[in-house]
Enzyme design. Structure first.
Site, short mmCIF file in Angstrom:
data_model
loop_
_atom_site.label_atom_id
_atom_site.label_comp_id
_atom_site.label_asym_id
_atom_site.label_seq_id
_atom_site.Cartn_x
_atom_site.Cartn_y
_atom_site.Cartn_z
CB SER A 577 5.51 37.09 39.01
OG SER A 577 6.24 37.73 40.07
CG ASP A 661 2.44 44.43 40.49
OD1 ASP A 661 2.28 43.92 41.44
OD2 ASP A 661 2.83 44.02 39.37
CG HIS A 696 2.13 40.15 40.93
ND1 HIS A 696 2.81 41.04 39.95
CD2 HIS A 696 1.95 39.16 41.04
CE1 HIS A 696 4.03 40.08 40.31
NE2 HIS A 696 3.57 38.92 40.80
#
Length: 721
Positions: A577, A661, A696
């Site tokens: 991330s 995601d 994610h």
């Protein structure tokens, strides 16, 4: 004031910053020793899939910026799906043939197979906790009528899909524990559906609520319904997450279409309100999110028709988060004029009557506070190591819960009238012990020890401090087997994040233990931008100062090399991330420093990161926006997509993302991988691995995690050879 010392169950108490475990050497199994012996260098690729370029140029404040891979942003197009298929057709077979891939998968599966427990909590004398018997794809939520009663399954997400990709994202028990409102995520998406289960019958009500991503659930005390926040409908049987959320009330037993719109900021398109119910259901507390530096808090009467909102905190001068209430006193944590955090009390009766400080800010960083049994449980970080202090509601300290290990503590949840709460201790080589804490007496009792069957006595954890480029002192944890020779020959993995006020604390990871078993080194750097030392530490790694984060990480790599832990050819870097941004920016700035890179679900196009959703735009509190000239210049200077150079030799890189995601959308990884493949000037492979029915990271099933780590560790082993 009494002080309780809890010794770690894995290692004896140690002095200083080094955790020295008992000196009883274990004999590694064949699976622990063979990977180093069998690994070979990465195979050379003969070419990459063809990626077309388009003639697209954007003008940012007079600077022309080409975007030849803009077409990859159309993720749902057949053209992009075909391109992703070609990338996977290259990466998957390549990774599957690596010498240690199957051995890593086998050892990950072996080590993952142990009983796992979450930290329990109590509501109305009922006990709730999550449990995984070892290799279950998802944790199962259990309920018991008391601490000592036989637990029963309340929700088992493993029954909801054949491939284990439907997960229990979050839940909220009603005040009397009659119901559980819970959210499900399908395939890793941030979009969730809310369901309601009767805790006595273990059956669902017909209620289903959609259009929710990051909302909490706020029950009325009488359990007739709850408040939540959702996005507006888009007219296409869906919901529009490019706009802000509104607060709705759902009455149990009714359709979502009948839900009452309670509140929204119609004149503030970037303000997102989230609900809490206070004062015995008479008042709705509204916390407003617009980034990670500051927020606003307002109140709205639930007993007066058409009541106006009343400001409680509207200066936007820090973070204000509700801890709990006692009659008309509301307790909040706050960073206003208190960078490391404090606790304040607000006397509220239709309006703010008085505000006082209950727990003053101090050198240690205040992470979290909970209120139970008329006591405040304050969790602190001191040089990234956990501390817990207990206070009366007037701020008088009554207890310290001290820990002898380099580790982390979590827990102290439950309803405000609970007489027992729970906390969990973990560390890099400590899978965890759960303790029950008697709120009245302050006594801790061991409730559950998590046993993996692994002997951790052979490992050592230490904390070091090194200087960054500008002289700032940066902490870093280093974990390895005892007897490590500091001659630069060890394979090492450096992990970092450095953003959004998130602290990287010591925690147990099965995948990291498998890496360490091979005699490799693990380093976790606590970079600026995180929350380890409060708001000033966070702010020092944001917007125009974001480069500090990359400098901190690069300096950490140089420290590991200078001290002989590893060498540049033997050093891999990893992050996800915002940490994916960290890894990608570092490898583009210092490709000579690393042997391999693992950027996962990264934010990689810093000029357009804010365009997919309102949530993405809120990251501007950390990143800034390319719409603003000075922030554009800072973003353009480090944006990984825009800072590769044709013909440069970049380290072996495995870019990973998930096709579901919708937080950091996968086109970030698509565009960066395409650009890096085009510019790579040597034989080091640049691979893109796209997981299907994954998002994610949250809710990823166990089997998928094992497959992913097997690919990553085998890639690292070969690349660092």
């Amino acid at each position: 004031m009494k002080k309780t010392l809890l010794k770690g169950a894995v290692c004896a108490a140690a002095t200083g910053l080094i955790l020295a475990c008992a000196n009883n050497e274990s004999v590694p199994s064949a699976s622990q020793t063979s990977m180093q012996q069998d690994s070979a260098a990465l195979p050379i690729l003969t070419g990459y899939p063809t990626t077309k370029k388009v003639d697209h140029v954007d003008d940012y404040h007079g600077t022309k910026v080409a975007d030849p891979y803009r077409w990859l942003e159309d993720e749902k197009s057949e053209q992009v799906k075909s391109w992703v298929g070609e990338q996977n057709a290259l990466a998957r077979p390549y990774l599957s043939t690596l010498d240690t891939r199957e051995q890593y998968k086998t050892r990950l599966t072996e080590l993952w197979d142990y009983e796992k427990y979450s930290t329990p909590y109590m509501v109305n004398d009922k006990l709730f906790y999550s449990y995984n018997d070892g290799l279950q794809n998802q944790y199962v939520l259990y309920i018991a009528d008391s601490i000592n009663a036989e637990p029963e399954v309340l929700i088992d997400p493993n029954t909801l899909s054949d491939d284990g990709t439907v997960s229990l994202a979050s839940s909220e028990v009603s005040p009397e524990a009659s119901y559980l409102a819970y959210m499900l995520s399908d395939g890793g998406t941030d979009w969730k559906t809310i369901h309601v289960r009767n805790t006595a019958t273990k059956s669902d009500l017909p209620d289903i609520i959609k259009g929710v991503k990051f909302s909490n659930i706020a029950w009325l005390p009488d359990e007739t319904g709850f408040f939540y926040s959702r996005y507006p409908e888009n007219g296409e049987a869906g919901y529009d997450d490019s706009q802000s959320v509104s607060i709705y009330f759902h009455k149990l037993g009714t359709l979502q279409s009948e839900d009452t719109h309670v509140f929204s900021f119609d004149d503030k398109p970037t303000w997102n309100p989230y609900p809490s119910v206070i004062q015995d259901g008479k008042t709705l507390l509204i916390s407003v999110f617009e980034g990670y530096q500051a927020n606003g808090v307002y109140a709205k009467s639930l007993t007066e028709a058409n009541a106006e909102i009343v400001p409680i905190f509207d200066r936007w001068d820090g973070r204000y988060d509700l801890v709990g209430e006692q009659e008309n006193d509301l307790f909040f944590t706050s960073t206003a004029n208190a960078p490391t955090g404090k606790v304040i009390k607000v006397r509220f009766d239709a309006e703010v009557k008085k505000t006082t400080t209950v727990i003053e800010s101090k050198q240690e960083t205040l992470r979290n506070v909970s209120l139970m049994g008329e006591k405040l449980f304050a969790q602190y970080l001191k040089d990234v190591k956990a501390q817990v202090s207990v206070f009366d509601l007037d701020g008088t300290k009554v207890d310290d819960i001290a820990f002898s290990d380099i580790g982390n503590v979590s827990g102290f949840y439950g309803s405000a009238d609970s007489d027992t709460t729970f906390y969990k201790l973990t560390g890099f080589t400590n899978p965890g012990q759960v303790y029950a804490y008697d709120v009245e007496s302050g006594q801790s009792t061991l409730f559950k020890t998590i046993d993996t069957g692994v002997d951790y006595a052979d490992y050592i954890t230490k904390q070091v401090f090194y200087q960054s480029k500008d002289g700032t002192k940066i902490p870093m944890f280093i974990v390895h087997k005892k007897g490590l020779t500091l001659d630069g020959s060890n394979k090492a993995l450096l992990y970092g994040y450095g953003g959004f006020n998130i602290s990287l604390t010591p925690s147990y990871s099965v995948s990291r233990m498998v890496w360490l078993e091979q005699g490799n080194v693990l380093a976790i750097a606590n970079l600026r931008g995180g929350g380890e030392y409060g708001q000033q530490w966070h702010a020092a790694g944001t917007k125009l100062r974001k480069q500090n984060v990359f400098d901190d990480f690069i300096s950490g790599a140089e420290f590991l090399i200078d001290k002989g832990y590893t060498s540049s050819q033997k050093l891999g870097i990893q992050g996800g991330s915002n940490g994916g941004l960290l890894v990608a920016a570092s490898l583009t700035q210092r490709p000579d420093l690393f042997g391999a890179a693992l950027p996962a679900v990264g934010v990689l196009d810093m000029l357009r990161y804010h365009t997919p959703s309102a949530n993405a735009r809120a990251w501007s509190s950390d990143y800034g926006l390319s719409e603003n000239k000075d922030e554009f210049e800072a973003l353009y200077a480090y944006s990984p997509l825009h800072n590769t150079q044709a013909g440069k030799c970049y380290p072996a890189t495995l870019v990973t993302t998930g096709d579901h995601d919708d937080r950091v959308v996968p086109w970030h990884s698509y565009k960066f991988a395409a650009q890096l493949q085009a510019d790579q000037g040597c034989d080091n492979p640049i691979l893109l691995r796209v997981e299907t029915r994954a998002g994610h990271g949250a809710g990823t099933p166990t089997w998928m995690r094992i497959e992913g780590y097997a690919d990553q560790w085998a890639f690292l082993e070969a690349a660092l050879d």
